[in-house]
Design a protein around this motif. Structure first.
Motif, mmCIF file in Angstrom:
data_model
loop_
_atom_site.group_PDB
_atom_site.id
_atom_site.type_symbol
_atom_site.label_atom_id
_atom_site.label_comp_id
_atom_site.label_asym_id
_atom_site.label_seq_id
_atom_site.Cartn_x
_atom_site.Cartn_y
_atom_site.Cartn_z
ATOM 1 N N LYS A 68 50.797 51.984 42.633
ATOM 2 C CA LYS A 68 49.609 52.113 43.472
ATOM 3 C C LYS A 68 48.577 53.088 42.912
ATOM 4 C CE LYS A 68 52.027 55.351 46.418
ATOM 5 N NZ LYS A 68 52.769 55.467 47.654
ATOM 6 N N HIS A 69 48.992 54.002 42.052
ATOM 7 C CA HIS A 69 48.055 54.952 41.466
ATOM 8 C C HIS A 69 47.293 54.334 40.272
ATOM 9 C CE1 HIS A 69 51.842 55.218 39.311
ATOM 10 N NE2 HIS A 69 51.188 55.695 38.261
ATOM 11 N N LEU A 70 47.694 53.135 39.832
ATOM 12 C CA LEU A 70 47.053 52.467 38.702
ATOM 13 C C LEU A 70 46.205 51.273 39.113
ATOM 14 C CD1 LEU A 70 50.095 52.384 36.250
ATOM 15 C CD2 LEU A 70 48.236 54.039 36.294
ATOM 16 N N VAL A 71 46.361 50.799 40.352
ATOM 17 C CA VAL A 71 45.701 49.573 40.778
ATOM 18 C C VAL A 71 44.924 49.790 42.071
ATOM 19 C CG1 VAL A 71 47.447 48.099 39.696
ATOM 20 C CG2 VAL A 71 47.698 48.728 42.082
ATOM 21 N N SER A 72 44.001 48.848 42.329
ATOM 22 C CA SER A 72 43.350 48.787 43.637
ATOM 23 C C SER A 72 43.698 47.437 44.239
ATOM 24 C CB SER A 72 41.839 48.951 43.523
ATOM 25 O OG SER A 72 41.273 47.837 42.877
ATOM 26 N N VAL A 73 43.871 47.409 45.551
ATOM 27 C CA VAL A 73 44.305 46.212 46.251
ATOM 28 C C VAL A 73 43.268 45.859 47.315
ATOM 29 C CG1 VAL A 73 46.146 45.174 47.618
ATOM 30 C CG2 VAL A 73 46.695 46.885 45.907
ATOM 31 N N GLU A 74 42.941 44.561 47.356
ATOM 32 C CA GLU A 74 41.986 44.059 48.332
ATOM 33 C C GLU A 74 42.602 42.839 49.009
ATOM 34 O OE1 GLU A 74 37.688 42.017 47.988
ATOM 35 O OE2 GLU A 74 37.993 43.841 46.831
ATOM 36 N N GLU A 75 42.501 42.777 50.312
ATOM 37 C CA GLU A 75 43.093 41.668 51.059
ATOM 38 C C GLU A 75 42.064 40.559 51.244
ATOM 39 O OE1 GLU A 75 45.473 41.231 55.213
ATOM 40 O OE2 GLU A 75 45.442 43.172 54.224
ATOM 41 N N THR A 76 42.498 39.311 51.064
ATOM 42 C CA THR A 76 41.638 38.153 51.290
ATOM 43 C C THR A 76 42.298 37.242 52.308
ATOM 44 O OG1 THR A 76 42.643 36.870 49.519
ATOM 45 C CG2 THR A 76 40.761 38.243 48.928
ATOM 46 N N LYS A 77 41.613 36.158 52.627
ATOM 47 C CA LYS A 77 42.156 35.207 53.608
ATOM 48 C C LYS A 77 43.203 34.323 53.007
ATOM 49 C CE LYS A 77 38.103 35.101 56.453
ATOM 50 N NZ LYS A 77 37.074 34.315 57.059
ATOM 51 N N MET A 88 49.836 32.136 54.553
ATOM 52 C CA MET A 88 50.208 33.466 54.105
ATOM 53 C C MET A 88 48.977 34.153 53.522
ATOM 54 S SD MET A 88 53.163 34.634 51.438
ATOM 55 C CE MET A 88 54.454 34.537 52.651
ATOM 56 N N ALA A 89 48.872 35.446 53.743
ATOM 57 C CA ALA A 89 47.732 36.213 53.253
ATOM 58 C C ALA A 89 47.803 36.366 51.736
ATOM 59 C CB ALA A 89 47.719 37.581 53.911
ATOM 60 N N LYS A 90 46.653 36.520 51.147
ATOM 61 C CA LYS A 90 46.559 36.736 49.705
ATOM 62 C C LYS A 90 45.999 38.132 49.466
ATOM 63 C CE LYS A 90 46.904 32.322 48.043
ATOM 64 N NZ LYS A 90 47.695 31.884 46.945
ATOM 65 N N ILE A 91 46.374 38.706 48.333
ATOM 66 C CA ILE A 91 45.811 39.992 47.933
ATOM 67 C C ILE A 91 45.259 39.854 46.516
ATOM 68 C CG2 ILE A 91 47.241 41.435 49.422
ATOM 69 C CD1 ILE A 91 49.004 42.017 46.992
ATOM 70 N N GLU A 121 45.344 37.408 41.554
ATOM 71 C CA GLU A 121 45.527 37.115 42.973
ATOM 72 C C GLU A 121 46.975 36.702 43.208
ATOM 73 O OE1 GLU A 121 43.771 34.090 46.357
ATOM 74 O OE2 GLU A 121 42.610 34.486 44.535
ATOM 75 N N HIS A 122 47.578 37.262 44.251
ATOM 76 C CA HIS A 122 48.981 36.979 44.590
ATOM 77 C C HIS A 122 49.109 36.755 46.088
ATOM 78 C CE1 HIS A 122 50.880 37.887 40.751
ATOM 79 N NE2 HIS A 122 50.131 38.985 40.651
ATOM 80 N N ASP A 123 50.193 36.080 46.483
ATOM 81 C CA ASP A 123 50.569 36.020 47.892
ATOM 82 C C ASP A 123 51.076 37.403 48.303
ATOM 83 O OD1 ASP A 123 49.993 33.330 48.199
ATOM 84 O OD2 ASP A 123 52.000 32.717 47.565
ATOM 85 N N ALA A 124 50.839 37.760 49.545
ATOM 86 C CA ALA A 124 51.242 39.085 50.025
ATOM 87 C C ALA A 124 52.665 39.025 50.580
ATOM 88 C CB ALA A 124 50.270 39.581 51.073
ATOM 89 N N ASN A 125 53.655 38.788 49.710
ATOM 90 C CA ASN A 125 55.047 38.805 50.158
ATOM 91 C C ASN A 125 55.670 40.161 49.837
ATOM 92 O OD1 ASN A 125 55.755 38.730 47.426
ATOM 93 N ND2 ASN A 125 55.946 36.517 47.421
#
Length: 60
Positions: free
Chosen positions: A51-60, A1-4, A36-40
């Motif tokens: 979304k207006h308070l945070v930035s999100v980056e996708e990892t492997k 599963m992808a992580k963010i 870091e969280h799982d992208a569920n």
């Protein structure tokens, strides 16, 4: 599963209480903090709510 990676980039001052609780549920307590969280679907829904308070980056 992808992580963010979620980083709080704006302050929660003057935000509704529901958005403040969403940030706490994500594990964000202060400005500049990164978690870091799982992208569920539950996590992505919480990120979308603040979304207006945070930035999100996708990892492997």
């Amino acid at each position: 599963m992808a992580k963010i990676i979620v980083k709080q980039v704006k302050s929660q001052i003057n935000c509704p209480q529901t958005q403040k609780r969403t940030l706490v549920a994500l594990g964000l307590k202060r400005l500049g903090q990164t978690v870091e969280h799982d992208a569920n679907s539950a996590i992505l829904g919480m990120v979308n709510k603040v979304k207006h308070l945070v930035s999100v980056e996708e990892t492997k």
